[in-house]
Design a protein around this motif. Structure first.
Motif, PDB file in Angstrom:
ATOM      1  N   SER A 127     -13.233 -49.342  57.125  1.00 31.96           N
ATOM      2  CA  SER A 127     -13.283 -50.333  58.201  1.00 31.96           C
ATOM      3  C   SER A 127     -12.337 -51.500  57.904  1.00 31.96           C
ATOM      4  O   SER A 127     -11.714 -52.053  58.808  1.00 31.96           O
ATOM      5  N   GLN A 128     -12.230 -51.877  56.628  1.00 24.57           N
ATOM      6  CA  GLN A 128     -11.258 -52.919  56.272  1.00 24.57           C
ATOM      7  C   GLN A 128      -9.834 -52.434  56.514  1.00 24.57           C
ATOM      8  O   GLN A 128      -8.974 -53.211  56.958  1.00 24.57           O
ATOM      9  N   ALA A 129      -9.589 -51.165  56.213  1.00 27.51           N
ATOM     10  CA  ALA A 129      -8.230 -50.631  56.325  1.00 27.51           C
ATOM     11  C   ALA A 129      -7.683 -50.755  57.733  1.00 27.51           C
ATOM     12  O   ALA A 129      -6.484 -51.012  57.926  1.00 27.51           O
ATOM     13  N   VAL A 130      -8.541 -50.574  58.737  1.00 25.96           N
ATOM     14  CA  VAL A 130      -8.061 -50.628  60.125  1.00 25.96           C
ATOM     15  C   VAL A 130      -8.295 -51.993  60.765  1.00 25.96           C
ATOM     16  O   VAL A 130      -7.818 -52.250  61.875  1.00 25.96           O
ATOM     17  N   GLY A 131      -9.034 -52.878  60.074  1.00 22.99           N
ATOM     18  CA  GLY A 131      -9.311 -54.204  60.632  1.00 22.99           C
ATOM     19  C   GLY A 131     -10.638 -54.295  61.342  1.00 22.99           C
ATOM     20  O   GLY A 131     -10.994 -55.361  61.867  1.00 22.99           O
ATOM     21  N   ARG A 132     -11.393 -53.202  61.364  1.00 25.14           N
ATOM     22  CA  ARG A 132     -12.710 -53.224  62.023  1.00 25.14           C
ATOM     23  C   ARG A 132     -13.655 -54.161  61.277  1.00 25.14           C
ATOM     24  O   ARG A 132     -14.467 -54.857  61.885  1.00 25.14           O
ATOM     25  N   ARG A 133     -13.592 -54.134  59.958  1.00 25.66           N
ATOM     26  CA  ARG A 133     -14.359 -55.076  59.148  1.00 25.66           C
ATOM     27  C   ARG A 133     -13.438 -56.252  58.836  1.00 25.66           C
ATOM     28  O   ARG A 133     -12.555 -56.175  57.996  1.00 25.66           O
ATOM     29  N   TYR A 134     -13.638 -57.330  59.583  1.00 26.35           N
ATOM     30  CA  TYR A 134     -12.839 -58.539  59.355  1.00 26.35           C
ATOM     31  C   TYR A 134     -13.709 -59.608  58.705  1.00 26.35           C
ATOM     32  O   TYR A 134     -14.935 -59.463  58.602  1.00 26.35           O
ATOM     33  N   LEU A 135     -13.086 -60.679  58.256  1.00 27.34           N
ATOM     34  CA  LEU A 135     -13.824 -61.823  57.722  1.00 27.34           C
ATOM     35  C   LEU A 135     -14.215 -62.756  58.857  1.00 27.34           C
ATOM     36  O   LEU A 135     -13.414 -63.012  59.760  1.00 27.34           O
ATOM     37  N   THR A 136     -15.417 -63.273  58.787  1.00 27.11           N
ATOM     38  CA  THR A 136     -15.800 -64.332  59.706  1.00 27.11           C
ATOM     39  C   THR A 136     -15.230 -65.653  59.193  1.00 27.11           C
ATOM     40  O   THR A 136     -14.756 -65.752  58.050  1.00 27.11           O
ATOM     41  N   VAL A 137     -15.298 -66.665  60.038  1.00 27.18           N
ATOM     42  CA  VAL A 137     -14.864 -67.995  59.613  1.00 27.18           C
ATOM     43  C   VAL A 137     -15.636 -68.430  58.371  1.00 27.18           C
ATOM     44  O   VAL A 137     -15.065 -68.962  57.409  1.00 27.18           O
ATOM     45  N   ALA A 138     -16.940 -68.186  58.372  1.00 29.31           N
ATOM     46  CA  ALA A 138     -17.773 -68.577  57.233  1.00 29.31           C
ATOM     47  C   ALA A 138     -17.354 -67.851  55.960  1.00 29.31           C
ATOM     48  O   ALA A 138     -17.307 -68.447  54.875  1.00 29.31           O
ATOM     49  N   GLU A 139     -17.037 -66.559  56.064  1.00 25.81           N
ATOM     50  CA  GLU A 139     -16.647 -65.790  54.877  1.00 25.81           C
ATOM     51  C   GLU A 139     -15.292 -66.235  54.345  1.00 25.81           C
ATOM     52  O   GLU A 139     -15.104 -66.391  53.126  1.00 25.81           O
ATOM     53  N   ALA A 140     -14.325 -66.438  55.240  1.00 25.40           N
ATOM     54  CA  ALA A 140     -13.005 -66.902  54.801  1.00 25.40           C
ATOM     55  C   ALA A 140     -13.113 -68.272  54.149  1.00 25.40           C
ATOM     56  O   ALA A 140     -12.473 -68.540  53.117  1.00 25.40           O
ATOM     57  N   ASP A 141     -13.924 -69.151  54.738  1.00 24.06           N
ATOM     58  CA  ASP A 141     -14.120 -70.481  54.157  1.00 24.06           C
ATOM     59  C   ASP A 141     -14.817 -70.397  52.805  1.00 24.06           C
ATOM     60  O   ASP A 141     -14.507 -71.171  51.889  1.00 24.06           O
ATOM     61  N   ALA A 142     -15.756 -69.445  52.673  1.00 23.56           N
ATOM     62  CA  ALA A 142     -16.471 -69.298  51.401  1.00 23.56           C
ATOM     63  C   ALA A 142     -15.510 -68.905  50.279  1.00 23.56           C
ATOM     64  O   ALA A 142     -15.571 -69.453  49.169  1.00 23.56           O
ATOM     65  N   TRP A 143     -14.614 -67.949  50.556  1.00 24.79           N
ATOM     66  CA  TRP A 143     -13.618 -67.564  49.549  1.00 24.79           C
ATOM     67  C   TRP A 143     -12.708 -68.748  49.226  1.00 24.79           C
ATOM     68  O   TRP A 143     -12.413 -69.026  48.053  1.00 24.79           O
ATOM     69  N   HIS A 144     -12.245 -69.430  50.271  1.00 21.98           N
ATOM     70  CA  HIS A 144     -11.357 -70.565  50.030  1.00 21.98           C
ATOM     71  C   HIS A 144     -12.046 -71.626  49.178  1.00 21.98           C
ATOM     72  O   HIS A 144     -11.473 -72.118  48.194  1.00 21.98           O
ATOM     73  N   ASP A 145     -13.257 -71.998  49.548  1.00 23.23           N
ATOM     74  CA  ASP A 145     -13.945 -73.067  48.831  1.00 23.23           C
ATOM     75  C   ASP A 145     -14.236 -72.674  47.389  1.00 23.23           C
ATOM     76  O   ASP A 145     -14.165 -73.505  46.476  1.00 23.23           O
ATOM     77  N   TYR A 146     -14.544 -71.413  47.174  1.00 28.10           N
ATOM     78  CA  TYR A 146     -14.815 -70.922  45.818  1.00 28.10           C
ATOM     79  C   TYR A 146     -13.582 -71.103  44.931  1.00 28.10           C
ATOM     80  O   TYR A 146     -13.655 -71.669  43.832  1.00 28.10           O
ATOM     81  N   PHE A 147     -12.438 -70.636  45.430  1.00 30.41           N
ATOM     82  CA  PHE A 147     -11.227 -70.728  44.613  1.00 30.41           C
ATOM     83  C   PHE A 147     -10.644 -72.140  44.592  1.00 30.41           C
ATOM     84  O   PHE A 147      -9.997 -72.527  43.612  1.00 30.41           O
ATOM     85  N   ALA A 148     -10.850 -72.923  45.650  1.00 37.24           N
ATOM     86  CA  ALA A 148     -10.376 -74.309  45.639  1.00 37.24           C
ATOM     87  C   ALA A 148     -11.122 -75.112  44.581  1.00 37.24           C
ATOM     88  O   ALA A 148     -10.531 -75.956  43.892  1.00 37.24           O
TER      89      ALA A 148
END
Length: 402
Positions: A127-148
């Protein structure tokens, strides 16, 4: 005392209220109750809207590309999908997915020319390979905040950070996905992670790997990992990124090669009945001699090995020590199995490394970077993670220790 010999009388105490007051005495309480209800309703609506916004697909393009020179070296432009059939969903992508459900019954999905890809049992991989499983705003922000948080904490200690996302084979060879996926390929979680994190030192290897794949294999059809040659191409890309970010430092060492050699087929999918197929696993033919490396594995056993040999994931946590390394720097490396092909270059570049599996596929025991830094005192921290782990965004409350 009063003149009557009783207690002092407080004005109004114990005296009956006037009849006109009795009608209105509950109004303040009623008003307060109404205001409380309105406040609660506003709060609920606000939270609902916030939750709804956080659940929306994260953007796939950043409005702030950052330093152009660094961006060009670390995040080279890559062709974008013609459409976003999952993010701008009209139902067509899901209809195609369901129409091909028979192709999605097994743990491995077969593509063109003998190529195979893990299905969704492995971190929603297909699902990730085709884009069906995408990140939500919350998930993208969670990764960013973790690494920031990690970047900020390390910077205060004068420690360099590099975040290296090893792409899935489908991100380098999308043309080898099944024919039925044509027209439903969209952006992936990696695109969204990059868009959400223009301020982070992330290396995007896809452009370099796609360019290299036009002449030599960097992934094989029956293995989810990049080949040793693919790892060499990735190391070149990282070196270019590093040199752009730190122009005042000596350029990172990239060993000279005379060509590319083929070895044999390493069929990761054989247990699922996928037949062997070429091209074979590719390795660089080095023109330089690697220094021997002392590797201490998870059992505490130290062995001296040829510097070209990888440090396999099964040996982690492991430490390396190299006499005659290209720098006197040390590196703490949080990695997964994609780090196998990079490990020879780490061993030659850094006098000492400490390599630990990050387990971003399972957050039950997340790495505490602060404790590890306090233990090893590295000059550099490298986080290498396979692209498919991005579906497992850190939950609320999980931090890198900073």
């Amino acid at each position: 005392m009063s003149g009557t010999g009783g207690a002092d009388i407080v004005h109004g105490s114990g005296l009956p209220s006037p009849r006109w007051w009795r009608r209105y005495k509950d109004i303040p309480l009623i008003v307060l109750a109404i205001l409380s209800l309105i406040a609660a309703l506003i709060g609920w609506v606000t939270q609902y809207r916030l939750d709804e916004a956080a659940a929306q697909p994260a953007p796939v393009a950043s409005g702030d590309p950052g330093d152009p020179s660094v961006a060009a070296a670390c995040r080279p432009p890559i062709a974008t999908p013609e459409s976003e059939p999952w993010i701008d969903a009209d139902g067509g992508g899901e209809a195609t997915w369901k129409a091909n459900s028979a192709e999605l019954e097994d743990p491995v999905v077969l593509g063109r020319d003998g190529w195979a890809f893990y299905n969704d049992q492995v971190e929603e991989n297909f699902s990730q390979a085709v884009g069906r499983r995408y990140l939500t705003v919350a998930e993208a922000d969670a990764w960013h905040d973790y690494f920031a948080s990690l970047q900020s904490g390390l910077a205060e200690q004068g420690i360099e950070l590099s975040i290296q996302v090893s792409p899935s084979a489908s991100s380098v060879y999308p043309q080898q996905l099944p024919e039925w996926t044509d027209g439903i390929l969209g952006s992936t979680p990696l695109d969204q992670f990059l868009a959400a994190s223009p301020d982070l030192p992330i290396v995007d290897f896809r452009s370099a790997l796609r360019a290299a794949s036009e002449s030599d294999t960097v992934y094989t059809p029956v293995n989810s990992h990049w080949t040793d040659w693919g790892g060499y191409v990735a190391w070149q890309a990282y070196a270019g990124c590093h040199d752009s970010m730190y122009p005042g430092e000596e350029a990172l060492w990239v060993p000279a090669v005379s060509g590319v050699e083929s070895t044999r087929i390493y069929n990761e999918y054989a247990p699922y009945g996928v037949p062997d197929t070429g091209p074979e696993w590719t390795v660089p033919a080095f023109d330089e001699t690697f220094a021997d490396v002392a590797v201490t594995d998870s059992q505490g056993v130290t062995a001296t090995v040829n510097g070209e040999d990888p440090v396999d994931l099964s040996k982690l946590p492991a430490a390396t020590s190299t006499e005659g390394a290209k720098t006197a720097k040390t590196a703490l490396i949080l990695r997964d199995s994609m780090g196998n092909a990079l490990s020879p270059y780490w061993g030659q570049t850094f006098e000492k490394t400490w390599q630990i599996q990050h387990r971003y596929d399972d957050w039950s025991n997340p790495p505490n970077f602060r404790a590890l830094v306090d233990q090893y005192h590295p000059d550099v921290v490298i986080v290498q993670l396979a692209e498919r782990h991005l579906a497992n965004a850190p939950a609320v409350g999980i931090t890198p220790g900073y």
